[in-house]
Design a protein around this motif. Structure first.
Motif, PDB file in Angstrom:
ATOM      1  N   UNK A 225      39.328  17.012 -13.381  1.00 34.86           N
ATOM      2  CA  UNK A 225      40.780  17.213 -13.408  1.00 34.86           C
ATOM      3  C   UNK A 225      41.470  15.964 -13.962  1.00 34.86           C
ATOM      4  N   UNK A 226      41.081  14.805 -13.410  1.00 34.25           N
ATOM      5  CA  UNK A 226      41.604  13.535 -13.923  1.00 34.25           C
ATOM      6  C   UNK A 226      40.657  13.025 -14.997  1.00 34.25           C
ATOM      7  N   UNK A 227      41.146  12.987 -16.221  1.00 34.78           N
ATOM      8  CA  UNK A 227      40.258  12.633 -17.329  1.00 34.78           C
ATOM      9  C   UNK A 227      40.054  11.120 -17.397  1.00 34.78           C
ATOM     10  N   UNK A 249      21.871   2.732 -27.599  1.00 37.45           N
ATOM     11  CA  UNK A 249      22.964   3.689 -27.405  1.00 37.45           C
ATOM     12  C   UNK A 249      22.891   4.320 -26.009  1.00 37.45           C
ATOM     13  N   UNK A 250      21.682   4.688 -25.607  1.00 30.07           N
ATOM     14  CA  UNK A 250      21.512   5.329 -24.299  1.00 30.07           C
ATOM     15  C   UNK A 250      21.954   4.366 -23.192  1.00 30.07           C
ATOM     16  N   UNK A 251      21.522   3.130 -23.319  1.00 26.63           N
ATOM     17  CA  UNK A 251      21.855   2.135 -22.296  1.00 26.63           C
ATOM     18  C   UNK A 251      23.370   1.928 -22.215  1.00 26.63           C
ATOM     19  N   UNK A 252      23.999   1.735 -23.370  1.00 26.36           N
ATOM     20  CA  UNK A 252      25.437   1.433 -23.384  1.00 26.36           C
ATOM     21  C   UNK A 252      26.268   2.626 -22.926  1.00 26.36           C
ATOM     22  N   UNK A 253      25.828   3.816 -23.287  1.00 25.63           N
ATOM     23  CA  UNK A 253      26.594   4.994 -22.889  1.00 25.63           C
ATOM     24  C   UNK A 253      26.440   5.232 -21.386  1.00 25.63           C
ATOM     25  N   UNK A 254      25.240   4.937 -20.862  1.00 26.68           N
ATOM     26  CA  UNK A 254      25.076   5.043 -19.412  1.00 26.68           C
ATOM     27  C   UNK A 254      26.001   4.068 -18.689  1.00 26.68           C
ATOM     28  N   UNK A 255      26.117   2.859 -19.234  1.00 26.10           N
ATOM     29  CA  UNK A 255      27.034   1.890 -18.627  1.00 26.10           C
ATOM     30  C   UNK A 255      28.460   2.414 -18.626  1.00 26.10           C
ATOM     31  N   UNK A 256      28.850   2.972 -19.770  1.00 27.39           N
ATOM     32  CA  UNK A 256      30.198   3.542 -19.871  1.00 27.39           C
ATOM     33  C   UNK A 256      30.388   4.626 -18.806  1.00 27.39           C
ATOM     34  N   UNK A 257      29.378   5.481 -18.647  1.00 32.26           N
ATOM     35  CA  UNK A 257      29.494   6.579 -17.685  1.00 32.26           C
ATOM     36  C   UNK A 257      29.643   6.048 -16.256  1.00 32.26           C
ATOM     37  N   UNK A 258      28.933   4.951 -15.949  1.00 32.71           N
ATOM     38  CA  UNK A 258      29.081   4.390 -14.602  1.00 32.71           C
ATOM     39  C   UNK A 258      30.523   3.981 -14.345  1.00 32.71           C
ATOM     40  N   UNK A 259      31.113   3.344 -15.338  1.00 36.56           N
ATOM     41  CA  UNK A 259      32.522   2.952 -15.196  1.00 36.56           C
ATOM     42  C   UNK A 259      33.408   4.194 -15.026  1.00 36.56           C
ATOM     43  N   UNK A 260      33.125   5.221 -15.831  1.00 38.39           N
ATOM     44  CA  UNK A 260      33.952   6.426 -15.770  1.00 38.39           C
ATOM     45  C   UNK A 260      33.792   7.137 -14.431  1.00 38.39           C
ATOM     46  N   UNK A 261      32.586   7.088 -13.878  1.00 39.12           N
ATOM     47  CA  UNK A 261      32.378   7.741 -12.586  1.00 39.12           C
ATOM     48  C   UNK A 261      33.212   7.063 -11.498  1.00 39.12           C
ATOM     49  N   UNK A 262      33.352   5.746 -11.616  1.00 38.27           N
ATOM     50  CA  UNK A 262      34.222   5.045 -10.655  1.00 38.27           C
ATOM     51  C   UNK A 262      35.654   5.514 -10.821  1.00 38.27           C
ATOM     52  N   UNK A 263      36.056   5.645 -12.056  1.00 39.38           N
ATOM     53  CA  UNK A 263      37.420   6.124 -12.312  1.00 39.38           C
ATOM     54  C   UNK A 263      37.642   7.491 -11.675  1.00 39.38           C
ATOM     55  N   UNK A 265      36.114   8.699  -9.073  1.00 39.78           N
ATOM     56  CA  UNK A 265      36.240   8.524  -7.619  1.00 39.78           C
ATOM     57  C   UNK A 265      37.645   8.093  -7.230  1.00 39.78           C
ATOM     58  N   UNK A 266      38.215   7.204  -8.062  1.00 39.31           N
ATOM     59  CA  UNK A 266      39.565   6.705  -7.767  1.00 39.31           C
ATOM     60  C   UNK A 266      40.661   7.615  -8.307  1.00 39.31           C
ATOM     61  N   UNK A 267      40.260   8.769  -8.838  1.00 41.86           N
ATOM     62  CA  UNK A 267      41.210   9.730  -9.406  1.00 41.86           C
ATOM     63  C   UNK A 267      42.091   9.107 -10.493  1.00 41.86           C
ATOM     64  N   UNK A 268      41.485   8.242 -11.293  1.00 43.55           N
ATOM     65  CA  UNK A 268      42.233   7.619 -12.391  1.00 43.55           C
ATOM     66  C   UNK A 268      42.146   8.513 -13.615  1.00 43.55           C
ATOM     67  N   UNK A 269      43.278   8.659 -14.307  1.00 30.09           N
ATOM     68  CA  UNK A 269      43.257   9.473 -15.519  1.00 30.09           C
ATOM     69  C   UNK A 269      43.907   8.709 -16.658  1.00 30.09           C
ATOM     70  N   UNK A 270      43.424   8.916 -17.876  1.00 33.03           N
ATOM     71  CA  UNK A 270      44.066   8.268 -19.017  1.00 33.03           C
ATOM     72  C   UNK A 270      45.269   9.067 -19.502  1.00 33.03           C
ATOM     73  N   UNK A 271      45.459  10.253 -18.963  1.00 39.01           N
ATOM     74  CA  UNK A 271      46.595  11.075 -19.382  1.00 39.01           C
ATOM     75  C   UNK A 271      47.520  11.353 -18.202  1.00 39.01           C
ATOM     76  N   UNK A 272      48.782  11.643 -18.530  1.00 39.37           N
ATOM     77  CA  UNK A 272      49.737  12.006 -17.496  1.00 39.37           C
ATOM     78  C   UNK A 272      49.340  13.353 -16.898  1.00 39.37           C
ATOM     79  N   UNK A 273      49.717  13.560 -15.652  1.00 38.46           N
ATOM     80  CA  UNK A 273      49.392  14.820 -14.994  1.00 38.46           C
ATOM     81  C   UNK A 273      50.012  15.986 -15.766  1.00 38.46           C
ATOM     82  N   UNK A 274      49.273  17.069 -15.873  1.00 36.23           N
ATOM     83  CA  UNK A 274      49.830  18.247 -16.512  1.00 36.23           C
ATOM     84  C   UNK A 274      49.654  18.280 -18.029  1.00 36.23           C
ATOM     85  N   UNK A 275      49.054  17.226 -18.599  1.00 37.75           N
ATOM     86  CA  UNK A 275      48.806  17.239 -20.046  1.00 37.75           C
ATOM     87  C   UNK A 275      47.869  18.396 -20.390  1.00 37.75           C
TER      88      UNK A 275
END
Ligand code: SF4
Ligand code: SF4
Lengths: 433, 255
Positions: A225-227, A249-263, A265-275
């Motif tokens: 829901x929260x992108x 590439x696999x290593x770096x993308x996995x790192x990126x995904x770990x960061x995104x998974x935290x986001x 959890x914290x319900x952080x989104x790069x877009x405004x609600x309702x976009x």
């Protein structure tokens, strides 16, 4: 960027012309990518890859070649990377997404060819793409007519191998595709002097499957829901998957995904609600074709998934890795690849199923059907897709657009109107919840 | 309570002021600057309806110039505004054909005036007001005189869709001595056919509203009517439908 002029010269490139290309790309990238807010830290690696797109990676390719390895370029997600990797060669995806190469392409091809084909031919013949220049072999395939005829022209400039892809998916077509994979194996064995064995093929399958898995991990996060990541950034990651060193590439993308998974959890989104959430479906987008995503995400929408070859068609479905004999492995490869639903097949009901499924999985609000001009297969298939979407009450808009920015104003109006059209639908859906 | 809608198109800038019932409107040429034109429209609207800017609670901008109006509360595309405007004028309308100065579009709406589908023409002047303008010039007439000029004459076929080629075609027809009325009639048929082919790409639903600057021509409306055999609704002032829609949307936001 370090000085790579000697390297480029050794690749027989047109340095002056290449300078012009190098001048525009960084500014373009800054405007489109670096201007985004709340970008994940993990995107820094991908920024770096783009900044060094004609530098460091090219140097790596040159080093591989110095060590006797071969570089193999391909243009389509049907060409089995596993085989390239099993032959200890380096595969690079050679899609061409810039206007810069169109005039050179038009010296060889009719103007009413698709921009992807024109840019590919222009990139090679103008000697301004260091990837093309680094390739020891290009692998084409018989998908659309534009490409088929372009191989004959490219073949005059560089060694070419063409895989005969069937256009239907009957039993005999699967047998035929297995045959084509065998021929490809022979071709690569001859090119590299390396024998492809059950072990090396198993390693290739494992590596490419891992690459697919990490992309799937990234895309799964876009179902939230929260992108946690913009569509533009996700597209960039997929595009880079085509030519980056796979392990890194696999290593770096996995790192990126770990960061995104935290986001997440914290319900952080790069877009405004309702976009509004958009599923893009259609023709591939090669670097630096970020136009549609950029237009969507600056007109009030967000892209949650791409049903394209620079999206789900590239990584969905793994190759079964339980095969022990070469025959079983080839069969597994053939099965996985012929599961890709490209519009060059007839009939192609699987693609419609995919679009309907992805629309649900990624909780999309609407579909933007994208086609490059003069792409007959995707443009024609729109009719069937639209009928199916209408029936499912899924809003869709067709956008046909090339690499130039001439139509930006009208595109923006159409996209904005489409998002305005989605609003009342979303309100009704919310009220029903 | 007042709201204002301003539609800055490629040729004309239109403004509507709305108080929930009555409307007042202004139309001026856009000229070089949609920003200046929309400011002028705002000024004239206030004078015409004799109210002060402070009394206006909402201003919505639309049309291609919507991004150059610093004073609006919100910008909304002309597609949504046309839909709302046509629906406000006639609740039976389900399909809208709008032919403006430089583009044309078809829109389907539901019983609430919400858009269900829409299409825009290619970025080309064929079949738009611009086409009509160029052809009228060749005939030495004003666009507003074309209806009278046709006078039920048999249409001389204009085969080129492209404005540039059609222009030379008309010049050579004139040189051949073909009467102006037949040529004018041919031009009207050509525009109407473009409109109909755009309509046919969408699922046409009764009633069809015909709007935009080109809809001021009764002749073109009649030809379209003959070709699609649907009830055609032509608003009394076809040019201000987008601005009206913008004003209506603004007004509803105040409720
Ligand atoms: S769209 Fe079809 S032809 Fe093009 S890359 Fe994808 S699978 Fe290959
Ligand atoms: S986009 Fe269409 S026309 Fe272009 S290469 Fe791919 S299949 Fe062929």
């Amino acid at each position: 960027m370090a000085d790579y002029r000697e390297l480029w010269k050794s690749l027989d490139m047109d340095l002056e012309k290449h300078d012009q290309l190098c001048e525009v790309l960084p500014k373009f990238y800054d405007e489109i990518y670096l201007s985004q807010e709340k970008r994940p830290e993990g995107m820094n690696y991908f920024n770096f890859v783009i900044a060094e797109v004609h530098g460091l990676r090219i140097q790596e390719l040159a080093e591989h070649r110095k060590n006797g390895q071969k570089v193999v370029g391909s243009f389509c997600v049907f060409v089995p990377d596993e085989v390239i990797s099993a032959a200890d060669a380096v595969g690079v995806g050679l899609c061409s997404g810039s206007d810069f190469w169109i005039p050179d392409g038009e010296k060889y091809l009719p103007r009413n060819s698709c921009p992807l084909v024109k840019a590919a031919v222009g990139a090679k013949t103008s000697g301004t793409c260091p990837y093309f220049q680094s390739c020891d072999l290009l692998v084409g395939e018989t998908t659309c007519d534009g490409k088929k005829k372009a191989w004959e022209i490219l073949g005059e400039h560089v060694p070419m191998h063409v895989m005969d892809l069937p256009q239907m998916k009957r039993e005999k077509d699967k047998i035929h595709w297995m045959d084509e994979i065998r021929i490809f194996i022979d071709e690569l064995e001859e090119l590299t002097g390396n024998k492809i064995t059950e072990e090396s093929l198993a390693r290739g399958i494992e590596l490419i499957n891992k690459k697919r898995e990490v992309l799937q991990r990234l895309y799964d996060l876009r179902k939230e829901e929260n992108l946690p990541i913009s569509g533009k950034d996700a597209l960039l990651v997929t595009q880079i998957a085509f030519y980056d060193n796979p392990e890194r590439f696999i290593e770096k993308t996995n790192e990126l995904c770990e960061e995104l998974e935290k986001r997440v959890q914290n319900k952080e989104s790069v877009f405004a609600e309702g976009t509004p959430r958009i599923l893009v479906s259609g023709t591939p987008m090669a670097v630096p074709n970020w136009k549609l995503h950029h237009m969507i995400e600056t007109s009030g929408g967000s892209v949650v998934c791409e049903e394209t070859c620079t999206g789900t068609r590239y990584f969905e479905n793994l190759v079964d890795n339980t095969g022990e004999t070469m025959e079983e492995q080839i069969k597994a490869l053939s099965d996985r690849y012929l599961n890709i639903n490209c519009a060059c097949f007839t009939p192609n009901p699987g693609r419609i199923d995919d679009i309907l499924r992805l629309y649900k999985e990624y909780k999309a609000d609407g579909v933007v059907y994208y086609t490059l001009p003069f792409c007959q297969t995707y443009a024609t298939e729109f009719k069937k897709v639209k009928e199916a979407l209408d029936k499912a009450d899924i809003p869709v808009i067709m956008i046909e657009s090339d690499y130039s920015l001439q139509d930006a104003g009208q595109l923006k109006t159409r996209l904005e109107a489409f998002f305005e059209m989605l609003e009342p639908k979303k309100e009704i859906a919310a009220a029903n919840k | 309570m007042y709201s204002i809608g301003i539609d800055a198109g490629s040729v004309a800038t239109k403004g509507v002021i709305f108080d929930g019932e009555k409307i007042e409107h202004v139309i001026i040429p856009t000229g070089w600057s949609p920003k200046t034109a929309s400011e002028e429209v705002l000024k004239q609207l206030l004078v015409k309806s004799n109210i002060k800017k402070e009394d206006v609670e909402r201003i919505i901008g639309t049309g291609y110039g919507r991004i150059s109006m610093p004073f609006v509360d919100k910008a909304i595309t002309e597609i949504t505004c046309h839909a709302k405007g046509a629906h406000y004028l006639n609740k039976k309308v389900r399909t809208i054909l709008d032919i403006g100065g430089q583009d044309s579009k078809v829109i389907n709406i539901d019983e609430n005036g919400n858009i269900t589908d829409f299409l825009m023409n290619d970025k080309c002047a064929a079949g738009t007001g611009r086409f009509l303008q160029v052809m009228a010039n060749v005939l030495g007439k004003d666009v507003s005189e074309l209806d009278d000029l046709t006078n039920n004459a048999r249409p001389e076929a204009i085969t080129s869709m492209c404005t540039v080629f059609a222009e030379s075609e008309v010049i050579s027809l004139l040189a051949k001595g073909i009467p102006k009325e037949n040529i004018a009639s041919g031009i009207m048929h050509s525009i109407a056919s473009r409109g109909v082919s755009l309509l046919e790409r969408i699922n046409i639903l009764d009633d069809v509203a015909f709007t935009g600057g080109v809809a001021r021509s009764d002749v073109i409306g009649r030809i379209i009517n003959d070709k699609i055999s649907k009830t055609i609704y032509k608003p009394p002032n076809s040019q201000i439908v987008g601005a009206l829609g913008a004003a209506v949307i603004g007004y509803r936001e105040l409720l």
